[in-house]
Design a protein around this motif. Structure first.
Motif, short mmCIF file in Angstrom:
data_model
loop_
_atom_site.label_atom_id
_atom_site.label_comp_id
_atom_site.label_asym_id
_atom_site.label_seq_id
_atom_site.Cartn_x
_atom_site.Cartn_y
_atom_site.Cartn_z
N ARG A 169 13.46 -7.15 0.54
CA ARG A 169 12.24 -7.08 1.35
C ARG A 169 12.47 -7.91 2.61
NH1 ARG A 169 6.66 -8.88 -1.25
NH2 ARG A 169 7.49 -10.96 -0.83
N GLN A 218 9.13 -2.24 4.54
CA GLN A 218 9.88 -3.49 4.57
C GLN A 218 10.86 -3.65 3.41
OE1 GLN A 218 6.63 -6.40 4.99
NE2 GLN A 218 7.28 -6.67 7.12
N TRP A 219 10.89 -2.69 2.49
CA TRP A 219 11.86 -2.75 1.40
C TRP A 219 13.05 -1.86 1.75
CZ3 TRP A 219 12.25 -5.72 -2.93
CH2 TRP A 219 11.14 -6.50 -3.27
N ARG A 227 12.34 -11.32 -0.29
CA ARG A 227 12.66 -11.04 -1.69
C ARG A 227 14.03 -10.41 -1.75
NH1 ARG A 227 8.85 -10.45 -5.57
NH2 ARG A 227 10.66 -10.48 -6.94
N ASN A 229 10.56 -0.75 -3.79
CA ASN A 229 10.18 -2.14 -4.08
C ASN A 229 10.49 -2.48 -5.53
OD1 ASN A 229 8.17 -0.96 -5.61
ND2 ASN A 229 6.50 -1.48 -4.22
#
Length: 332
Positions: A144, A187-188, A214, A179
């Motif tokens: 992420r 954003q992943w 992440r 995700n």
């Protein structure tokens, strides 16, 4: 484990499960290891007949060995990949199953802020090959990213590469991904590479003025994390998964072997022999105990051949008299 033959001392002891190679090298430098009565030196090679002593105690390979095993561990953020942490942080090794012999070896590492798939095995050569760049084992991550990844950045991170510590690093691929719930999300990203340098995924992303919030490893070679393992938990690799790993690194000879040659086995250092049984000791089995109690009470079992034939008189146990049946007493 096969006997040591023309191999480096630290490799022999490490493959036996005593400690890591680096730790054993420190033992050698400290003069704690002897070979044939002389203090060992770093890099020394040993043969099968050499007498090796660690801290004055004789080193001998264990007789019992574990079959080749592989664990899939789902690391949590906050866990560390070390056996002993001076800061007292939780370590992945506190939950692993015990081995009859040998020790668990991690295939690479994940930093404290990275979660996901971590492989462990009790076979030193398998672990070594899975980590070595020459075998080009692919690692896949779900990342992420805070910030926009443009087509220009993708080109830089997958083709041009970035210099990190004098080494040109790059991703094998970088594409919009899923995700942690397996759902496509903004954003992943899915990133793959075939090297395991320290914090390489984070450093590549951060080189483009972006931030990783992440990072989850989702696959290592042919093995995929999946959803069947709870965070901080593990499962044994299936036979198919284990064999796929062996094939990926050219260890086909170990496929389907119940106890693979070269399986790491913990060695013993002058283990104490079992205490011999002395006269008067309690019998080890219930059957032997009952036989002894019967003998003490005068009911010893007749010797072989002492059984009577049908119609013959039954032998009387020593110390007892046979009750002879007489006429029945009249009832009052």
């Amino acid at each position: 484990m096969s006997e040591p033959s023309n191999e480096r001392l630290q490799k022999v002891l490490a493959d036996a499960g005593l400690a890591s190679r680096r730790e054993i090298e420190r033992w050698i430098e400290a003069g704690r290891i002897e070979v044939n009565g002389a203090t060992a030196i770093t890099g020394q090679k040993v043969k099968a007949k050499d007498r090796i002593k660690v801290d004055g105690r004789l080193f001998t390979p264990a007789r019992r060995t574990e079959p080749l095993r592989v664990l899939l561990y789902r690391k949590k953020v906050g866990e560390v990949v070390t056996r002993d942490d001076p800061e007292g942080r939780p370590t992945i090794f506190r939950k692993l199953p015990n081995l009859v012999s040998g020790r668990w070896i991690t295939v690479g590492r994940l930093d404290i802020n990275t979660s996901g798939l971590l492989l462990l095995t009790n076979h030193g050569e398998l672990a070594k090959r899975l980590m070595h760049p020459s075998h080009e084992i692919t690692r896949e991550y779900a990342v992420r990213v805070l910030g926009e990844i443009t087509p220009e950045i993708i080109t830089t991170l997958t083709r041009t590469g970035v210099m990190i510590d004098g080494h040109r690093a790059k991703f094998d691929s970088l594409a919009p991904g899923l995700n942690e719930e397996g759902v496509s999300a903004n954003q992943w990203w899915s990133a793959t590479l075939h090297e395991g340098r320290q914090r390489e995924v984070r450093r590549l992303i951060e080189s483009q003025k972006l931030q990783v919030s992440r990072l989850i490893r989702t696959a290592y070679g042919p093995l995929v994390l999946g959803r069947g393992i709870k965070a901080g938990g593990f499962r044994e690799a299936t036979d198919a998964e284990r064999n796929a790993l062996l094939k990926a690194v050219g260890l086909d000879a170990l496929i389907d072997a119940p106890t693979a040659p070269g399986t790491r086995s913990r060695s013993t250092i002058s283990a104490a022999p079992k205490r011999p049984v002395k006269p008067g000791d309690a019998p080890s089995s219930a059957k032997a105990r009952r036989a002894r109690e019967a003998a003490d009470a005068g009911f010893a079992k007749p010797a072989r051949g002492g059984k009577t034939k049908p119609g013959g008189a039954r032998p009387t146990a020593p110390g007892r008299t046979r009750r002879v049946a007489g006429p029945a007493k009249p009832r009052r």
